[in-house]
Design a protein around this motif. Structure first.
Motif, PDB file in Angstrom:
ATOM      1  N   ILE A  37      46.955  41.339  30.204  1.00 23.35           N
ATOM      2  CA  ILE A  37      46.634  41.806  31.663  1.00 23.35           C
ATOM      3  C   ILE A  37      45.206  42.146  31.715  1.00 23.35           C
ATOM      4  O   ILE A  37      44.654  41.808  33.077  1.00 23.35           O
ATOM      5  CB  ILE A  37      47.365  43.113  31.876  1.00 23.35           C
ATOM      6  CG1 ILE A  37      48.903  42.919  31.607  1.00 23.35           C
ATOM      7  CG2 ILE A  37      47.311  43.700  33.262  1.00 23.35           C
ATOM      8  CD1 ILE A  37      49.920  43.978  31.677  1.00 23.35           C
ATOM      9  N   ALA A  38      44.635  42.734  30.831  1.00 26.88           N
ATOM     10  CA  ALA A  38      42.752  42.860  31.111  1.00 26.88           C
ATOM     11  C   ALA A  38      42.339  41.569  31.091  1.00 26.88           C
ATOM     12  O   ALA A  38      41.359  41.698  32.087  1.00 26.88           O
ATOM     13  CB  ALA A  38      42.503  43.635  29.784  1.00 26.88           C
ATOM     14  N   HIS A  39      42.570  40.548  30.579  1.00 25.86           N
ATOM     15  CA  HIS A  39      41.934  39.264  30.792  1.00 25.86           C
ATOM     16  C   HIS A  39      42.325  38.674  32.208  1.00 25.86           C
ATOM     17  O   HIS A  39      41.302  38.307  32.675  1.00 25.86           O
ATOM     18  CB  HIS A  39      42.784  38.339  29.658  1.00 25.86           C
ATOM     19  CG  HIS A  39      42.320  36.877  30.030  1.00 25.86           C
ATOM     20  ND1 HIS A  39      40.946  36.389  29.610  1.00 25.86           N
ATOM     21  CD2 HIS A  39      42.849  35.749  30.186  1.00 25.86           C
ATOM     22  CE1 HIS A  39      40.851  34.837  29.805  1.00 25.86           C
ATOM     23  NE2 HIS A  39      42.099  34.624  30.555  1.00 25.86           N
ATOM     24  N   LEU A  40      43.508  38.914  32.810  1.00 26.60           N
ATOM     25  CA  LEU A  40      43.828  38.182  33.985  1.00 26.60           C
ATOM     26  C   LEU A  40      43.144  39.064  34.877  1.00 26.60           C
ATOM     27  O   LEU A  40      42.567  38.527  36.027  1.00 26.60           O
ATOM     28  CB  LEU A  40      45.420  38.465  34.340  1.00 26.60           C
ATOM     29  CG  LEU A  40      46.259  37.859  33.627  1.00 26.60           C
ATOM     30  CD1 LEU A  40      47.737  37.918  33.777  1.00 26.60           C
ATOM     31  CD2 LEU A  40      46.059  36.304  33.880  1.00 26.60           C
ATOM     32  N   SER A  92      40.001  37.289  37.196  1.00 29.64           N
ATOM     33  CA  SER A  92      40.175  37.092  38.848  1.00 29.64           C
ATOM     34  C   SER A  92      39.106  37.687  39.582  1.00 29.64           C
ATOM     35  O   SER A  92      38.959  37.073  40.699  1.00 29.64           O
ATOM     36  CB  SER A  92      41.499  38.254  39.121  1.00 29.64           C
ATOM     37  OG  SER A  92      41.077  39.721  39.076  1.00 29.64           O
ATOM     38  N   GLY A  93      37.962  38.223  38.962  1.00 33.02           N
ATOM     39  CA  GLY A  93      36.905  38.643  39.498  1.00 33.02           C
ATOM     40  C   GLY A  93      36.793  39.976  40.012  1.00 33.02           C
ATOM     41  O   GLY A  93      35.846  40.341  40.490  1.00 33.02           O
ATOM     42  N   LEU A  94      38.034  40.882  39.557  1.00 31.24           N
ATOM     43  CA  LEU A  94      37.930  42.234  40.117  1.00 31.24           C
ATOM     44  C   LEU A  94      36.763  43.124  39.442  1.00 31.24           C
ATOM     45  O   LEU A  94      36.416  44.168  39.905  1.00 31.24           O
ATOM     46  CB  LEU A  94      39.388  42.812  39.915  1.00 31.24           C
ATOM     47  CG  LEU A  94      40.247  42.231  40.921  1.00 31.24           C
ATOM     48  CD1 LEU A  94      41.781  42.819  40.425  1.00 31.24           C
ATOM     49  CD2 LEU A  94      39.903  43.062  42.280  1.00 31.24           C
ATOM     50  N   ASN A  95      36.505  42.468  38.386  1.00 33.42           N
ATOM     51  CA  ASN A  95      35.373  43.256  37.742  1.00 33.42           C
ATOM     52  C   ASN A  95      34.034  43.670  38.512  1.00 33.42           C
ATOM     53  O   ASN A  95      33.256  44.418  38.076  1.00 33.42           O
ATOM     54  CB  ASN A  95      35.172  42.774  36.101  1.00 33.42           C
ATOM     55  CG  ASN A  95      36.355  43.361  35.134  1.00 33.42           C
ATOM     56  OD1 ASN A  95      36.786  44.417  35.419  1.00 33.42           O
ATOM     57  ND2 ASN A  95      36.340  42.530  34.110  1.00 33.42           N
ATOM     58  N   ARG A 151      44.109  50.007  39.121  1.00 33.87           N
ATOM     59  CA  ARG A 151      43.183  49.736  39.857  1.00 33.87           C
ATOM     60  C   ARG A 151      43.268  48.660  40.988  1.00 33.87           C
ATOM     61  O   ARG A 151      42.748  49.113  42.071  1.00 33.87           O
ATOM     62  CB  ARG A 151      42.005  49.665  38.981  1.00 33.87           C
ATOM     63  CG  ARG A 151      41.481  50.401  37.939  1.00 33.87           C
ATOM     64  CD  ARG A 151      40.109  50.316  37.314  1.00 33.87           C
ATOM     65  NE  ARG A 151      40.258  48.892  36.362  1.00 33.87           N
ATOM     66  CZ  ARG A 151      40.606  48.856  35.026  1.00 33.87           C
ATOM     67  NH1 ARG A 151      40.907  50.151  34.587  1.00 33.87           N
ATOM     68  NH2 ARG A 151      40.579  47.807  34.436  1.00 33.87           N
ATOM     69  N   ALA A 152      43.956  47.595  40.706  1.00 30.81           N
ATOM     70  CA  ALA A 152      44.094  46.618  41.699  1.00 30.81           C
ATOM     71  C   ALA A 152      44.759  47.065  42.855  1.00 30.81           C
ATOM     72  O   ALA A 152      44.641  46.812  43.909  1.00 30.81           O
ATOM     73  CB  ALA A 152      44.608  45.324  41.236  1.00 30.81           C
ATOM     74  N   ALA A 153      45.873  47.898  42.646  1.00 27.37           N
ATOM     75  CA  ALA A 153      46.888  48.233  43.644  1.00 27.37           C
ATOM     76  C   ALA A 153      46.328  49.464  44.626  1.00 27.37           C
ATOM     77  O   ALA A 153      46.751  49.545  45.497  1.00 27.37           O
ATOM     78  CB  ALA A 153      48.002  48.945  43.061  1.00 27.37           C
ATOM     79  N   GLN A 154      44.995  49.952  44.324  1.00 25.31           N
ATOM     80  CA  GLN A 154      44.345  50.915  45.143  1.00 25.31           C
ATOM     81  C   GLN A 154      43.397  50.424  46.158  1.00 25.31           C
ATOM     82  O   GLN A 154      42.703  51.063  46.715  1.00 25.31           O
ATOM     83  CB  GLN A 154      43.737  51.955  44.021  1.00 25.31           C
ATOM     84  CG  GLN A 154      44.560  52.744  43.349  1.00 25.31           C
ATOM     85  CD  GLN A 154      43.779  53.785  42.428  1.00 25.31           C
ATOM     86  OE1 GLN A 154      43.029  54.753  42.832  1.00 25.31           O
ATOM     87  NE2 GLN A 154      43.549  53.647  41.148  1.00 25.31           N
TER      88      GLN A 154
END
Length: 349
Positions: free
Chosen positions: A34-37, A41-44, A150-153
């Motif tokens: 999940i951390a890899h996805l 994805s570029g969210l970092n 984090r993504a859901a926020q």
């Protein structure tokens, strides 16, 4: 006395420890994926809202296409919701009720061990084990879910199948709240066993009490920790996840997801441009909605309706966690006090 309490308690403790090891092993095996996805994805490193929105969509698209991750996500939530019941039923309820049924407490009370010390050791051993077990599981699940949370926020997260961590379904499976509920569940079982002095009735009472409390707190108590904020947003009806549209006796009821990143939306009401609740008739274009939904949507949008939402902002999550944990801690203290009060007046059967 501590050694004796542990020997009586160890079988149940080892059984729950095996469950914890299985769950934590699953987290260790699947968490890096999940951390890899999240990273690819570029969210970092996204900065602009558009870039973050695209990265979020890519991340959740990968999560959904994986198939197993959403199943594990909700299964982990279920584990933390079931854990207080398991601790109450299999640790708490038999702890004193079994000794009362077997009469073994009489031998202990005739020795140098006082009733209060006997109870204090049993409560201490069980409570400490519940805290250690639940802390490990809650920390592990919170870590595993952190990329999803984090993504859901981010803006647009209301379209995602996996809700943000302030959502009532998820809130009780994050942070310190599961630990407080677990201790409360254990003490509910202990108190029921002490008062009823029979294992099966104590198990039934424990299950009923925990089910009632865990349903009541999210639905009726949690939203009162702070006065909700209010906002109104234009209603733009379109075919997307979360659309609720109903026409009954020509009366229109419609709702679209309200995009408030990281927030817990507690209520949404349909109002007109002046802020008056809308209870009007559906546009004629909606009579053949199944054949031409776009025409119906356009006709509703032409009414210029708005949605009035009440919500708890995302930055209150930590505050709500602390207040709910304190609530369960207070209830646990009351139960422990009741146990000590009862044990002083308990007449051996």
């Amino acid at each position: 006395m501590i050694w004796l309490a542990w020997r009586q308690f160890r079988v149940a403790a080892f059984a729950m420890a095996l469950l914890a090891v299985a769950v934590l092993g699953t987290l260790v095996l699947t968490g890096p994926h999940i951390a890899h996805l999240y990273s690819v994805s570029g969210l970092n490193h996204c900065v602009s809202p558009d870039a973050c929105s695209q990265a979020r969509d890519a991340f959740f698209g990968a999560i959904k296409s994986d198939g197993s991750t959403p199943v594990v996500y909700f299964a982990l939530i279920a584990v933390l919701y079931l854990l207080p019941a398991l601790l109450g039923l299999f640790w708490g309820a038999p702890l004193l009720a079994r000794e009362s049924e077997a009469g073994t407490f009489r031998l202990v009370w005739t020795q140098s061990v006082t009733r209060r010390r006997w109870l204090a050791v049993k409560l201490s051993v069980g409570t400490a084990a519940a805290i250690v077990l639940t802390t490990a599981l809650s920390w592990g699940i919170t870590w595993w879910s952190s990329p999803i949370d984090r993504a859901a926020q981010l803006p647009g997260g209301q379209d995602d199948a996996l809700p943000n961590h302030f959502n009532p379904v998820v809130f009780g499976a994050r942070g310190v709240v599961p630990v407080a509920i677990a201790v409360f569940g254990f003490l509910v079982g202990v108190t029921a066993g002490l008062l009823l002095r029979r294992t099966l009735p104590a198990v039934a009472a424990t299950l009923a009490i925990l089910a009632t409390v865990q349903a009541t707190v999210p639905m009726a108590v949690r939203q009162n920790y702070a006065t909700p904020d209010r906002t109104t947003v234009p209603l733009v009806v379109q075919s997307r996840p979360g659309l609720q549209l109903q026409i009954v006796d020509s009366r229109l009821t419609v709702r679209m997801p309200v995009d408030l990143p990281g927030a817990w939306v507690t209520s949404v009401n349909l109002v007109d441009a002046t802020g008056t609740p809308f209870h009007g008739l559906a546009p004629q274009a909606c009579e053949g909605m199944l054949e031409s939904p776009d025409s119906c949507f356009a006709a509703i949008n032409a009414l210029h309706l708005r949605q009035a939402a009440e919500y708890q902002p995302g930055d209150r999550f930590g505050r709500f966690q602390g207040e709910e944990a304190a609530l369960y801690a207070l209830l646990s203290i009351v139960l422990a006090g009741l146990c000590f009060y009862r044990i002083r007046r308990m007449v051996p059967a």
